[in-house]
Design a protein around this motif. Sequence first.
Motif, PDB file in Angstrom:
ATOM      1  N   TYR A  50       0.839  -1.210   0.000  1.00  0.00           N
ATOM      2  CA  TYR A  50       0.000   0.000   0.000  1.00  0.00           C
ATOM      3  C   TYR A  50       0.874   1.260   0.000  1.00  0.00           C
ATOM      4  O   TYR A  50       0.588   2.224  -0.714  1.00  0.00           O
ATOM      5  CB  TYR A  50      -0.938   0.006   1.215  1.00  0.00           C
ATOM      6  N   ARG A  51       1.924   1.227   0.788  1.00  0.00           N
ATOM      7  CA  ARG A  51       2.807   2.392   0.861  1.00  0.00           C
ATOM      8  C   ARG A  51       3.478   2.636  -0.494  1.00  0.00           C
ATOM      9  O   ARG A  51       3.531   3.782  -0.977  1.00  0.00           O
ATOM     10  CB  ARG A  51       3.870   2.165   1.939  1.00  0.00           C
ATOM     11  N   LEU A  52       3.981   1.591  -1.122  1.00  0.00           N
ATOM     12  CA  LEU A  52       4.665   1.726  -2.402  1.00  0.00           C
ATOM     13  C   LEU A  52       3.729   2.191  -3.518  1.00  0.00           C
ATOM     14  O   LEU A  52       4.168   2.809  -4.489  1.00  0.00           O
ATOM     15  CB  LEU A  52       5.321   0.394  -2.781  1.00  0.00           C
ATOM     16  N   GLN A  53       2.436   1.885  -3.362  1.00  0.00           N
ATOM     17  CA  GLN A  53       1.463   2.303  -4.365  1.00  0.00           C
ATOM     18  C   GLN A  53       0.806   3.644  -4.034  1.00  0.00           C
ATOM     19  O   GLN A  53      -0.137   4.062  -4.701  1.00  0.00           O
ATOM     20  CB  GLN A  53       0.385   1.222  -4.524  1.00  0.00           C
ATOM     21  N   GLY A  54       1.322   4.318  -3.012  1.00  0.00           N
ATOM     22  CA  GLY A  54       0.827   5.640  -2.669  1.00  0.00           C
ATOM     23  C   GLY A  54      -0.532   5.641  -1.997  1.00  0.00           C
ATOM     24  O   GLY A  54      -1.252   6.653  -2.043  1.00  0.00           O
ATOM     25  N   LEU A  55      -0.875   4.544  -1.350  1.00  0.00           N
ATOM     26  CA  LEU A  55      -2.163   4.423  -0.671  1.00  0.00           C
ATOM     27  C   LEU A  55      -1.979   4.570   0.836  1.00  0.00           C
ATOM     28  O   LEU A  55      -0.883   4.350   1.362  1.00  0.00           O
ATOM     29  CB  LEU A  55      -2.788   3.053  -0.972  1.00  0.00           C
ATOM     30  N   THR A  56      -3.054   4.914   1.523  1.00  0.00           N
ATOM     31  CA  THR A  56      -3.018   4.942   2.974  1.00  0.00           C
ATOM     32  C   THR A  56      -2.752   3.534   3.487  1.00  0.00           C
ATOM     33  O   THR A  56      -3.426   2.576   3.090  1.00  0.00           O
ATOM     34  CB  THR A  56      -4.349   5.454   3.549  1.00  0.00           C
ATOM     35  N   VAL A  57      -1.773   3.401   4.346  1.00  0.00           N
ATOM     36  CA  VAL A  57      -1.369   2.078   4.836  1.00  0.00           C
ATOM     37  C   VAL A  57      -2.386   1.575   5.857  1.00  0.00           C
ATOM     38  O   VAL A  57      -2.676   2.257   6.843  1.00  0.00           O
ATOM     39  CB  VAL A  57       0.032   2.154   5.479  1.00  0.00           C
ATOM     40  N   PRO A  58      -2.944   0.388   5.646  1.00  0.00           N
ATOM     41  CA  PRO A  58      -3.909  -0.158   6.616  1.00  0.00           C
ATOM     42  C   PRO A  58      -3.220  -0.536   7.918  1.00  0.00           C
ATOM     43  O   PRO A  58      -2.028  -0.871   7.932  1.00  0.00           O
ATOM     44  CB  PRO A  58      -4.474  -1.380   5.902  1.00  0.00           C
ATOM     45  N   SER A  59      -3.961  -0.488   8.995  1.00  0.00           N
ATOM     46  CA  SER A  59      -3.408  -0.854  10.300  1.00  0.00           C
ATOM     47  C   SER A  59      -3.159  -2.356  10.367  1.00  0.00           C
ATOM     48  O   SER A  59      -3.708  -3.136   9.582  1.00  0.00           O
ATOM     49  CB  SER A  59      -4.375  -0.454  11.417  1.00  0.00           C
ATOM     50  N   ARG A  60      -2.334  -2.747  11.300  1.00  0.00           N
ATOM     51  CA  ARG A  60      -2.076  -4.166  11.522  1.00  0.00           C
ATOM     52  C   ARG A  60      -3.378  -4.908  11.823  1.00  0.00           C
ATOM     53  O   ARG A  60      -3.632  -5.989  11.274  1.00  0.00           O
ATOM     54  CB  ARG A  60      -1.098  -4.362  12.676  1.00  0.00           C
ATOM     55  N   ASP A  61      -4.216  -4.319  12.662  1.00  0.00           N
ATOM     56  CA  ASP A  61      -5.481  -4.968  13.016  1.00  0.00           C
ATOM     57  C   ASP A  61      -6.370  -5.163  11.795  1.00  0.00           C
ATOM     58  O   ASP A  61      -7.039  -6.196  11.666  1.00  0.00           O
ATOM     59  CB  ASP A  61      -6.227  -4.146  14.070  1.00  0.00           C
ATOM     60  N   ALA A  62      -6.377  -4.180  10.902  1.00  0.00           N
ATOM     61  CA  ALA A  62      -7.196  -4.299   9.695  1.00  0.00           C
ATOM     62  C   ALA A  62      -6.705  -5.438   8.821  1.00  0.00           C
ATOM     63  O   ALA A  62      -7.501  -6.248   8.321  1.00  0.00           O
ATOM     64  CB  ALA A  62      -7.182  -2.987   8.916  1.00  0.00           C
ATOM     65  N   VAL A  63      -5.394  -5.529   8.632  1.00  0.00           N
ATOM     66  CA  VAL A  63      -4.830  -6.602   7.800  1.00  0.00           C
ATOM     67  C   VAL A  63      -5.143  -7.966   8.408  1.00  0.00           C
ATOM     68  O   VAL A  63      -5.594  -8.887   7.721  1.00  0.00           O
ATOM     69  CB  VAL A  63      -3.312  -6.420   7.631  1.00  0.00           C
ATOM     70  N   VAL A  64      -4.924  -8.081   9.711  1.00  0.00           N
ATOM     71  CA  VAL A  64      -5.162  -9.359  10.390  1.00  0.00           C
ATOM     72  C   VAL A  64      -6.632  -9.756  10.292  1.00  0.00           C
ATOM     73  O   VAL A  64      -6.955 -10.931  10.113  1.00  0.00           O
ATOM     74  CB  VAL A  64      -4.709  -9.283  11.859  1.00  0.00           C
ATOM     75  N   SER A  65      -7.524  -8.790  10.367  1.00  0.00           N
ATOM     76  CA  SER A  65      -8.957  -9.103  10.333  1.00  0.00           C
ATOM     77  C   SER A  65      -9.379  -9.719   9.011  1.00  0.00           C
ATOM     78  O   SER A  65     -10.387 -10.431   8.951  1.00  0.00           O
ATOM     79  CB  SER A  65      -9.785  -7.846  10.619  1.00  0.00           C
ATOM     80  N   TYR A  66      -8.639  -9.427   7.951  1.00  0.00           N
ATOM     81  CA  TYR A  66      -8.979  -9.963   6.640  1.00  0.00           C
ATOM     82  C   TYR A  66      -8.172 -11.206   6.277  1.00  0.00           C
ATOM     83  O   TYR A  66      -8.371 -11.768   5.193  1.00  0.00           O
ATOM     84  CB  TYR A  66      -8.776  -8.901   5.558  1.00  0.00           C
ATOM     85  N   MET A  67      -7.272 -11.631   7.137  1.00  0.00           N
ATOM     86  CA  MET A  67      -6.518 -12.842   6.834  1.00  0.00           C
ATOM     87  C   MET A  67      -7.477 -14.030   6.806  1.00  0.00           C
ATOM     88  O   MET A  67      -8.305 -14.195   7.693  1.00  0.00           O
ATOM     89  CB  MET A  67      -5.409 -13.061   7.866  1.00  0.00           C
ATOM     90  N   GLY A  68      -7.363 -14.823   5.767  1.00  0.00           N
ATOM     91  CA  GLY A  68      -8.287 -15.948   5.593  1.00  0.00           C
ATOM     92  C   GLY A  68      -9.103 -15.809   4.331  1.00  0.00           C
ATOM     93  O   GLY A  68      -9.706 -16.777   3.870  1.00  0.00           O
ATOM     94  N   VAL A  69      -9.141 -14.604   3.777  1.00  0.00           N
ATOM     95  CA  VAL A  69      -9.806 -14.403   2.486  1.00  0.00           C
ATOM     96  C   VAL A  69      -8.755 -13.940   1.485  1.00  0.00           C
ATOM     97  O   VAL A  69      -7.743 -13.345   1.870  1.00  0.00           O
ATOM     98  CB  VAL A  69     -10.956 -13.385   2.568  1.00  0.00           C
ATOM     99  N   PRO A  70      -8.954 -14.179   0.200  1.00  0.00           N
ATOM    100  CA  PRO A  70      -7.956 -13.796  -0.798  1.00  0.00           C
ATOM    101  C   PRO A  70      -7.765 -12.283  -0.883  1.00  0.00           C
ATOM    102  O   PRO A  70      -8.674 -11.506  -0.578  1.00  0.00           O
ATOM    103  CB  PRO A  70      -8.531 -14.346  -2.112  1.00  0.00           C
ATOM    104  N   ILE A  71      -6.590 -11.882  -1.331  1.00  0.00           N
ATOM    105  CA  ILE A  71      -6.319 -10.460  -1.497  1.00  0.00           C
ATOM    106  C   ILE A  71      -7.254  -9.848  -2.537  1.00  0.00           C
ATOM    107  O   ILE A  71      -7.535  -8.648  -2.481  1.00  0.00           O
ATOM    108  CB  ILE A  71      -4.848 -10.204  -1.871  1.00  0.00           C
ATOM    109  N   GLU A  72      -7.751 -10.667  -3.465  1.00  0.00           N
ATOM    110  CA  GLU A  72      -8.683 -10.159  -4.470  1.00  0.00           C
ATOM    111  C   GLU A  72      -9.989  -9.670  -3.842  1.00  0.00           C
ATOM    112  O   GLU A  72     -10.738  -8.920  -4.463  1.00  0.00           O
ATOM    113  CB  GLU A  72      -8.979 -11.230  -5.508  1.00  0.00           C
ATOM    114  N   VAL A  73     -10.247 -10.101  -2.634  1.00  0.00           N
ATOM    115  CA  VAL A  73     -11.429  -9.646  -1.896  1.00  0.00           C
ATOM    116  C   VAL A  73     -11.061  -8.550  -0.901  1.00  0.00           C
ATOM    117  O   VAL A  73     -11.719  -7.517  -0.820  1.00  0.00           O
ATOM    118  CB  VAL A  73     -12.088 -10.831  -1.152  1.00  0.00           C
TER     119      VAL A  73
END
Length: 212
Positions: free
Chosen positions: A27-50
Motif C-alpha cells: 500500500y505504501r509503495l502504491q501511494g495508498l493509505t497504509v492499513p493498520s495491523r489490526d485491519a490486515v489481520v482481520s482480513y486474513m483468511g480471504v484472498p487479497i482479491e477480496v
Amino acid sequence: MRNFLFDFDSTLADTRNVAVTSTQAAYRLQGLTVPSRDAVVSYMGVPIEVSFAKMADRSMSDAELQALYTVFREQYHLAETNGITLFAGMGEALTGLKAKGDHIFVVSSKHSVPLQRNLEQIGLGDTFAAISGSDSVAHYKPAPDGILNLLERFNLAAADSVMIGDAIYDMQMGKNAGVATAAAMWGAADPVAVRAEQPTYILKTPLDLLQI
C-alpha cells in the motif's frame, strides 16, 4: 475423522507478521493509505482479491488493484524467506495423522504457486495428498468450492471430513461444505469470533488433531 483439510496461514504455519508487513509495504509503495495491523489481520483468511479493495481508502480501478496485487506478491516473496515458521507440534501431528492412514490436504486463500513454495520452505512440500489454492476455485472462502472439489476429486465422504482453520471464514467454509469444523486456536487472531461460529471441535494445540 479420516480426511483433514487444513488452512495454511495461521493454521499450519505462523505467517502473520509476513502478511502484515508485506501488505503495508504494498500500500505504501502504491501511494495508498497504509492499513493498520489490526485491519490486515482481520482480513486474513480471504484472498487479497477480496480484501485489498476493502482496505483501500478510495475506489480503485481493476488495473490499480492488479498492480497492488503484484507489488504485494513481490514484497511477500522477499519477506517470506525467514518469516514463516511451522507451529510447534504441527509436524508431529501431521506425521501421526498419516501414520493412522488419514488423508490430509490444504485448502488456502493463497494462489497455488506461493502456497506450494511456502509448504516446501517449512519442510512440508510432499506431505499433503493435494492442495487447493484460490486460483483453483470459482468462488472464494467462505464458499465451499475448495473443499467440495477435493471431496469429489478423491471420492471422500463429507461425514468423515473436517476443515481445520484459525478464522471465521474457515469455519463458515466447512459448514457450507457440509463437513465438520475444527478451530485452530493456536493461530486465531479473534478467538471469540471463531468460537461464536460453533465449530465442531476446539483445538488448543496441533496435537489435539490426533484425538478427533
